[in-house]
Design an enzyme around this catalytic site. Structure first.
Site, PDB file in Angstrom:
ATOM      1  N   HIS A 122      39.080  41.784  39.721  1.00 35.19           N
ATOM      2  CA  HIS A 122      38.645  42.342  39.056  1.00 35.19           C
ATOM      3  C   HIS A 122      38.697  42.417  37.725  1.00 35.19           C
ATOM      4  O   HIS A 122      38.918  42.781  36.911  1.00 35.19           O
ATOM      5  CB  HIS A 122      39.491  43.800  39.256  1.00 35.19           C
ATOM      6  CG  HIS A 122      38.448  44.171  40.982  1.00 35.19           C
ATOM      7  ND1 HIS A 122      37.549  44.134  40.920  1.00 35.19           N
ATOM      8  CD2 HIS A 122      39.324  44.193  41.828  1.00 35.19           C
ATOM      9  CE1 HIS A 122      37.427  44.625  42.504  1.00 35.19           C
ATOM     10  NE2 HIS A 122      38.646  44.633  42.699  1.00 35.19           N
ATOM     11  N   GLU A 159      40.574  45.943  53.668  1.00 27.01           N
ATOM     12  CA  GLU A 159      40.096  47.348  52.188  1.00 27.01           C
ATOM     13  C   GLU A 159      39.167  47.637  53.111  1.00 27.01           C
ATOM     14  O   GLU A 159      37.859  47.996  52.295  1.00 27.01           O
ATOM     15  CB  GLU A 159      40.265  47.204  50.805  1.00 27.01           C
ATOM     16  CG  GLU A 159      40.143  45.468  50.920  1.00 27.01           C
ATOM     17  CD  GLU A 159      40.427  44.704  49.143  1.00 27.01           C
ATOM     18  OE1 GLU A 159      40.899  45.587  48.528  1.00 27.01           O
ATOM     19  OE2 GLU A 159      40.314  44.253  49.089  1.00 27.01           O
ATOM     20  N   ASP A 214      38.444  50.529  47.669  1.00 23.61           N
ATOM     21  CA  ASP A 214      37.760  49.399  48.607  1.00 23.61           C
ATOM     22  C   ASP A 214      37.359  50.362  49.718  1.00 23.61           C
ATOM     23  O   ASP A 214      36.747  50.695  50.035  1.00 23.61           O
ATOM     24  CB  ASP A 214      37.889  48.028  48.703  1.00 23.61           C
ATOM     25  CG  ASP A 214      37.299  46.835  47.428  1.00 23.61           C
ATOM     26  OD1 ASP A 214      36.498  47.621  47.300  1.00 23.61           O
ATOM     27  OD2 ASP A 214      38.352  46.760  47.697  1.00 23.61           O
TER      28      ASP A 214
HETATM   29  C1  3PY Z   1      41.416  48.095  46.516  1.00 28.80           C
HETATM   30  O1  3PY Z   1      42.110  49.961  46.625  1.00 28.80           O
HETATM   31  O2  3PY Z   1      40.505  47.543  46.588  1.00 28.80           O
HETATM   32  C2  3PY Z   1      42.006  47.382  45.314  1.00 28.80           C
HETATM   33  O3  3PY Z   1      41.981  46.591  45.634  1.00 28.80           O
HETATM   34  C3  3PY Z   1      43.261  47.939  44.774  1.00 28.80           C
HETATM   35  O4  3PY Z   1      44.168  46.756  44.288  1.00 28.80           O
HETATM   36 MG    MG Z   2      39.929  45.891  46.915  1.00 25.68          MG
END
Ligand code: 3PY
Ligand code: MG
Length: 254
Positions: free
Chosen positions: A46, A149, A175
């Site tokens: 990111h 995620e 995510d």
């Molecule tokens: C998320 O919360 O999706 C992440 O990748 C946190 O680092």
């Molecule tokens: Mg993430």
């Protein structure tokens, strides 16, 4: 046997305390390494941290008793192989939805016959000086953590954990919330239930679960430990910077 204390802790489900870097300057890595974290993960998913930026961060951490980790930009074989050649002692691989995804990540991180990582002279074998020693130990010494995620990742968690070489999982709560249709609501009951499902599966499989305590306050850290997370990320460089700056101003205004 592994000589990497972070991988050993993952395998034995002992607590390690790490943090995240989003600002790709080596000075940030030096400051955070001096604070005493067990590991520091560079977020290459990111941010603008590229391979050259990561190499600088790894060099800054070298000799300071902290393990450099890289969250690679995606589950890409070359991305994983390159950060390992540049100094990562482990990879955190985002968006793992299936056992096939997990196998792809592990395979990229391991030398043959287990995987497809390529041999070459690189920073990690001292440009060839330690080629044989590094080739003999790298598969045992490098940690592979996969990120759960998504709803699909939660549903497939048992199969993902069964992939040999997955040392632990790290939940991405943002995510995850997005995949349940409630982006940002990390405390939503569905997101919490997903986390619980992952924690239970990790406990049953004897593998580590990690969580990012974004704002590392007492209660949040205690909750994560009580929940059973052992691979704990505390804060982010940007969060520390912002909190320190705001506190200085608030202090002066008081
Ligand atoms: C998320 O919360 O999706 C992440 O990748 C946190 O680092
Ligand atoms: Mg993430």
């Amino acid at each position: 046997m592994t000589h990497n204390p972070v991988r050993l802790a993952l395998l034995e489900r002992h607590v390690t305390l790490g943090t995240w870097i989003q600002v790709g300057h080596p000075a940030v890595a030096e400051v955070l390494a001096n604070a005493g974290f067990n590991w520091i993960a560079a977020d290459m998913e990111h941010t603008d941290i590229d391979n050259a930026g990561f190499a600088g961060l790894a060099r800054a951490m070298h000799g300071r008793g902290v393990a450099p980790l890289a969250r690679v930009r995606e589950n890409d074989t070359l991305a994983i192989r390159q950060v390992l050649d540049l100094g990562a002692q482990g990879v955190i691989v985002p968006l793992i939805h299936t056992a096939e995804d997990a196998e792809r990540a592990v395979s990229a991180a391991k030398y043959p016959p287990r995987g497809v990582r390529g041999f070459c002279f690189s920073r990690m074998n001292n440009w060839g000086t330690d080629f044989a020693a590094y080739a003999a130990t790298a598969n045992d010494d490098l940690a592979v953590v996969v990120m759960i995620e998504s709803r699909q990742g939660v549903e497939n968690i048992d199969a993902i954990l069964a992939v040999e070489g997955v040392d632990g999982v790290f939940i991405g709560p943002y995510d995850l919330s997005g995949s349940y249709g409630v982006p940002g609501q990390t405390a939503h009951p569905q997101v919490k239930a997903g986390c619980r499902r992952v924690l239970d599966a990790c406990r049953a499989a004897g593998k580590s679960a990690g969580m990012h305590v974004v704002i590392p306050a007492d209660a949040a850290i205690a909750q994560a430990l009580e929940d059973g997370f052992t691979f704990l990320a505390l804060g982010v460089d940007t969060v520390f910077l912002s909190a320190g700056a705001r506190e200085a101003l608030a202090c002066a205004r008081r």
